[in-house]
Design an enzyme around this catalytic site. Structure first.
Site, PDB file in Angstrom:
ATOM      1  N   HIS A   1      22.277  15.870  51.464  1.00 10.42           N
ATOM      2  CA  HIS A   1      21.814  16.990  50.663  1.00 10.42           C
ATOM      3  C   HIS A   1      20.575  16.629  49.843  1.00 10.42           C
ATOM      4  O   HIS A   1      19.571  17.343  49.832  1.00 10.42           O
ATOM      5  CB  HIS A   1      22.954  17.439  49.751  1.00 10.42           C
ATOM      6  CG  HIS A   1      22.734  18.734  49.037  1.00 10.42           C
ATOM      7  ND1 HIS A   1      22.053  18.807  47.838  1.00 10.42           N
ATOM      8  CD2 HIS A   1      23.121  19.999  49.323  1.00 10.42           C
ATOM      9  CE1 HIS A   1      22.037  20.063  47.425  1.00 10.42           C
ATOM     10  NE2 HIS A   1      22.675  20.813  48.306  1.00 10.42           N
TER      11      HIS A   1
ATOM     12  N   ASP B   1      20.412  15.336  42.196  1.00  4.63           N
ATOM     13  CA  ASP B   1      21.046  15.674  43.469  1.00  4.63           C
ATOM     14  C   ASP B   1      21.934  14.522  43.944  1.00  4.63           C
ATOM     15  O   ASP B   1      22.474  13.778  43.119  1.00  4.63           O
ATOM     16  CB  ASP B   1      19.957  16.017  44.505  1.00  4.63           C
ATOM     17  CG  ASP B   1      20.411  17.099  45.480  1.00  4.63           C
ATOM     18  OD1 ASP B   1      21.350  16.843  46.228  1.00  4.63           O
ATOM     19  OD2 ASP B   1      19.813  18.195  45.468  1.00  4.63           O
TER      20      ASP B   1
ATOM     21  N   SER C   1      20.550  25.848  47.571  1.00  4.61           N
ATOM     22  CA  SER C   1      20.089  24.474  47.383  1.00  4.61           C
ATOM     23  C   SER C   1      18.775  24.217  48.103  1.00  4.61           C
ATOM     24  O   SER C   1      17.990  23.351  47.703  1.00  4.61           O
ATOM     25  CB  SER C   1      21.139  23.484  47.909  1.00  4.61           C
ATOM     26  OG  SER C   1      22.231  23.393  47.053  1.00  4.61           O
TER      27      SER C   1
END
Length: 981
Positions: free
Chosen positions: A133, A74, A459
């Site tokens: 994220h 990620d 996600s």
């Protein structure tokens, strides 16, 4: 050299010149090479929603996933966040079973975060998360419990990952490319993680041998590692999900929690939206309502971007802004409204978002509403003289119905290259997921380190499943990756909380297998599935062989553990052509790459050999953008006769369907020819007609002069004065008989673009300010971006009627023309071009003709001479032209692609592959429409549908026949012997 790979594949990433690449490909031991791709990033309540409880059940039974290591591929991590505290953690795995390293020498890693590193462009970089994220997904998968977690005081509770006892190993690869991502997977395999959690992917599906996530994940599976990937966020478009059968591909669901903000209109109606920011002191008072796009009509004003809020007065008003797919842009829009003096903002979901709402952490009072509610609010705004609205905040609410539903953005199947299996595999919570964030959000920072946010996306769904996999691996250590996938899929449920079939958030319809896979994940039941289906990794190889992939694809480079390469692959194009119309077609059958103003014009087929004039047997495709003025019997149709001979030699004949639409029975009918109709894409080269009464009509023109003022000029219609045949189209001597100087002149359109261009030149020579070219009745809603010689706008027939009505009623009619450049996203798209010939064929009505449609309206391609009023001497001469003549060479190029990949396919097999994979729904999921009248297009208008070259390359099933079968068919038609001969 950028990277070497030892675990995910045996190979390397490097940059090569085209010459070096070709030399390398020919060397022994090199299996394949392909270009890198950009890599894109794809809870207080969700564990409870999934049936997990701290008191009993799966969580304590699995020791919360203790001992399992989840590898997060990620954007990194903020290691100091409370979600990664290790006070309750067991010791990490010991060497020999764990090889991970920590980038930070002190203070970064602990018993929760046991390894972290980053890769970018061949370098090891800090794994610190600058985006957010990676922090969010890591805490969702395995975050430690954090009490009093909330977003701006709402959705309060105890935050926890799905496997709070599991360890984390973080690999920062984003922002970056597929090279970086593959290196992250390679390192994770080396470090011996147990689960790979990948909330990233590419902007479209790729073939298995070109998809580094598929390649690296297969290597992981052979080591017993379970790969979990986010399914992507391009829903509700079909065919966008990735398709490797060894990966657990996760779609997104919306739970029953809402953080309510309610829009109340001046007429009393209420619409339920969401917002994480819920100010206590905001009064639910009626304020004036304004929609910037309704005033400015600019692209920026749709989403309140750019300078749009400075061009109108929004002070003291509630401002309506279109939603973006990126939550950061929606938050920024609320800040722009705040800075412009607006009282609050209504963020309006776009059509493809359907019934979606998001609880974004806005910086100003706001409500995010659904698309249907958006349309009601806009209708109210347009109908009321003094529209007002209020926003009321109602806090966190549970029990919303229906729930769960499939998130509207969640990618749908089937996969373009592997439609034989269900994808996505399952859905899991992915909408409005509260998890860790590296910084505070909202307008009033407090300095807390408990920083959380609500974010939506697949996600967010994937790490839920990654955590569940860690729980299952703890309890079932002998289960293979395939067994775990089986347990999760076979126990997924497809009924919602009320016992009804799970719905699609986009349109409220029942979700199918290619929308939600096998159903919604249920971790508790997956722990005791009763029966599991297990397979050996080599079985996947047999599956690929069954798909009849080429050896290089089926072996997958790394599957045979041979050397392979990763390259930046520069393509070489070869092509030639002669004459205007023919050169335009050739631009789509071969063509050269030309970079112009940072945009690329490129032919469909790479390295195709183009033949014009002569057609020797060695030709592989016949592209014929010609025909007769009407259909003939097969024995009288020389194109049909010659094409049959071509088919017997293995040559695929492709013919333009003709341009006499919308008249029926005008299309040719030989069953062995690929007959191509025309479609209109979603691109427009906009020129806008604004009448003196303020109404605007959207037309097109390739000529868009920078200095033409959008000023109101007198409006004149020569035919309205002279009533002569020439004056309808401003031809002949008609403009010399009336005074058109400094006026905008109305001229009827011709079916020949050259006559329309000539009309603009005649208006120019007569002193007219500009020209409005009006489509005729048979042209329907057609507009064309012709290369006019004078400021112009080509408008649709219905708009032409409205303009003429205005001209007849107004005492001093005026108009202006504004030029708005190239615009994408026009809807509906694609549609069948109004001019495209329709079936059935009058002599052979037993089969569908045309066979399918392809882009044929406003097609930009090569032209032998410069166009427009101001020649520059360039040799880069292009034009936009419309016709089935432009559609046919698109298909010819596609046929060349298919013939290259499937050299054993006959002409009939190629025709079958293209027809059976053609699609009949437009970009918004609605039936493809007819440009002529806006109605649903039937089989004799668009054939089997719109050509889809990617799907045609892997049709799953083809229908083949021998050329002699066509003779039998003709005999069945009982044709006379003279015709059969």
């Amino acid at each position: 050299m950028i990277y070497t790979y030892r675990h995910a594949i045996s190979g390397f990433a490097a940059i090569f010149t085209p010459q070096e690449l070709q030399s390398l490909k020919s060397k022994q031991g090199v299996v394949s090479a392909h270009p890198e791709y950009e890599c894109k990033l794809r809870t207080t309540y969700s564990p409870k929603f999934l049936g997990l409880s701290q008191g009993d059940g799966l969580w304590p039974d699995s020791d919360y996933g203790a001992g399992q290591v989840i590898g997060m591929i990620d954007s990194g991590i903020k290691y100091s966040h409370p979600s990664f505290d290790d006070k309750q953690m067991s010791p990490p795995p010991q060497p020999r079973t764990w090889e991970g390293k920590c980038y930070w020498s002190r203070g970064g890693c602990n018993k929760k975060l046991i390894a972290a590193t980053g890769f970018h462009n061949g370098r090891i970089v800090s794994p610190a998360d600058t985006h957010g994220h990676g922090t969010h997904t890591a805490s969702t998968a395995a975050g430690s419990t954090v009490d009093d977690a909330n977003v701006l005081g709402y959705a309060n509770g105890t935050a926890s990952g799905l496997a709070p006892g599991a360890h984390l190993s973080v690999y920062r690869v984003s922002p970056g490319t597929s090279n970086d991502m593959l290196k992250g997977i390679d390192q994770a395999i080396h470090d011996q993680v147990h689960v790979l959690s990948m909330s990233l992917g590419f902007d479209k599906p790729y073939k298995f041998d070109e998809d580094d996530i598929s390649i690296g994940s297969f290597a992981a599976v052979t080591k017993g590692i379970v790969p979990v990937q986010a399914g992507g966020n391009d829903g509700p478009l079909p065919n966008m999900v990735d398709g490797a059968p060894w990966i657990l591909t996760v779609g997104s669901s919306a739970m029953d929690r809402r953080v309510r903000s309610i829009v109340k209109l001046g007429d009393g109606r209420e619409f339920y939206g969401e917002s994480a920011y819920q100010p206590d002191n905001f009064a639910p008072t009626q304020f004036p309502l304004i929609y910037p796009y309704g005033v400015l009509k600019s692209e920026d004003s749709k989403t309140c971007r750019g300078n749009s809020l400075k061009l109108i007065n929004v002070k003291g008003k509630i401002v309506m802004c279109g939603a973006s797919g990126d939550y950061e842009e929606n938050v920024e829009a609320s800040d722009l409204v705040k800075k412009a003096g607006g009282v609050a903002v209504i963020v309006m979901s776009q059509p493809w978002m359907g019934n979606r709402t998001d609880a974004d952490a806005f910086l100003h009072p706001a409500s995010r509403v659904t698309y249907n509610d958006t349309m009601e609010i806009i209708n109210y705004l347009n109908q009321v003289s003094n529209p007002t609205a209020a926003i009321k905040f109602n806090g966190t609410q549970f029990g919303h119905r229906p729930a769960p539903v499939v998130s509207s953005f969640s990618n749908r199947g089937p996969n373009l290259f592997n439609g034989n299996i269900i994808k996505p595999d399952v859905i899991a919570p992915g909408s409005n997921i509260l998890a860790a964030w590296p910084t505070e959000v909202g307008p009033n920072p407090t300095g807390t380190d408990k920083t959380f946010i609500m974010v939506s996306g697949t996600s967010m769904a994937a790490p839920h499943v990654s955590g569940i996999v860690a729980l299952l691996k703890h309890n079932h250590r002998h289960w293979s990756p395939a067994a775990i996938k089986s347990a999760i899929m076979t126990t997924a449920y497809n009924k919602d909380r009320d016992g009804n079939p799970i719905k699609d958030e986009y349109d409220g319809q029942i979700a199918g297998a290619f929308t939600m896979g096998s159903g919604h994940v249920d971790p508790v039941v997956a722990n005791d599935p009763g029966l599991i289906y297990d397979i050996d990794p080599h079985d996947y190889i047999r599956y690929l062989c069954g798909m009849k992939l080429k050896d290089s694809e089926a072996t997958f480079d790394m599957l045979e553990q041979k050397e392979s390469t990763k390259t930046i692959n520069n393509l070489t194009f070869n092509g030639c052509g002669y004459g205007g119309h023919g050169e335009h077609e050739v631009g789509y059958g071969g063509g050269a790459v030309t970079v112009l103003a940072e945009k690329t014009v490129v032919g469909v087929e790479v390295e195709a050999v183009v033949a014009v004039d002569m057609v020797p047997v060695e030709v592989h495709v016949l592209s014929m953008s010609i025909g007769f003025e009407k259909p003939y019997k097969l024995d009288k149709d020389k194109v049909a006769v010659g094409s049959y001979a071509a088919v017997t030699n293995g040559i695929v004949p492709v013919q333009a369907g003709g341009n006499a639409g919308p008249l029926p029975n005008m299309v040719d009918g030989a069953p062995w020819i690929l007959m191509v109709g025309s479609s209109v894409m979603d691109r427009r080269v906009r020129s806008i007609v604004e009448l003196g009464d303020g109404r605007e009509f959207y037309g097109e023109s390739a000529y868009q002069p920078d200095k033409f003022p959008p000023t109101q000029f007198p409006l004149i219609y020569p035919y309205g004065v002279l009533k002569s045949e020439d004056s309808k189209k401003c031809q002949g001597n008609s403009l010399n008989l009336i005074d058109v100087r400094d006026k905008i002149v109305l001229c009827g359109a011709s079916g020949d673009y050259k006559e329309n261009v000539e009309a603009s030149d005649l208006v120019k020579k007569a002193g007219g300010a500009a020209v409005i070219v009006m489509s005729q009745p048979q042209m329907g809603n057609r507009t064309d971006a012709d290369a006019f010689l004078h400021p112009a706008s080509r408008v649709a027939f219905n708009d032409a009627i409205e303009i003429i009505k205005y001209l007849d009623k107004a005492s001093n009619p005026t108009a202006a023309i504004k030029f708005d450049g190239t615009q994408f996203g026009h809807r509906p798209a694609p549609v069948v071009s109004s001019f495209s010939n329709r079936g059935p064929n009058p002599f052979n009505g037993n089969i569908i003709k045309p066979d399918f449609i392809a882009p044929g309206s406003n097609i930009l391609a090569a032209w032998p001479t410069e166009v427009g009023p101001n020649p520059t001497g360039t040799d880069k001469t292009f034009i936009m032209v419309s016709g089935t003549s432009m559609a046919a060479p698109h298909v010819s190029g596609i046929v060349a692609l298919l013939k290259h990949n499937h050299r054993h396919w006959s002409p009939a097999a190629i025709k079958s592959a293209i027809m059976t994979t053609a699609y009949t729904k437009d970009r918004d999921g609605n039936p493809i429409k007819d440009e002529y009248d806006g109605k649903d297009a039937g089989a004799f208008t668009m054939g089997s549908g719109h050509v889809d070259p990617v799907a045609a390359n892997d049709p799953g099933l083809i229908y083949d026949n021998d050329p002699h079968d066509y003779i039998r068919y003709l005999c069945g038609m009982k044709l006379p012997d003279s015709e059969l001969r």
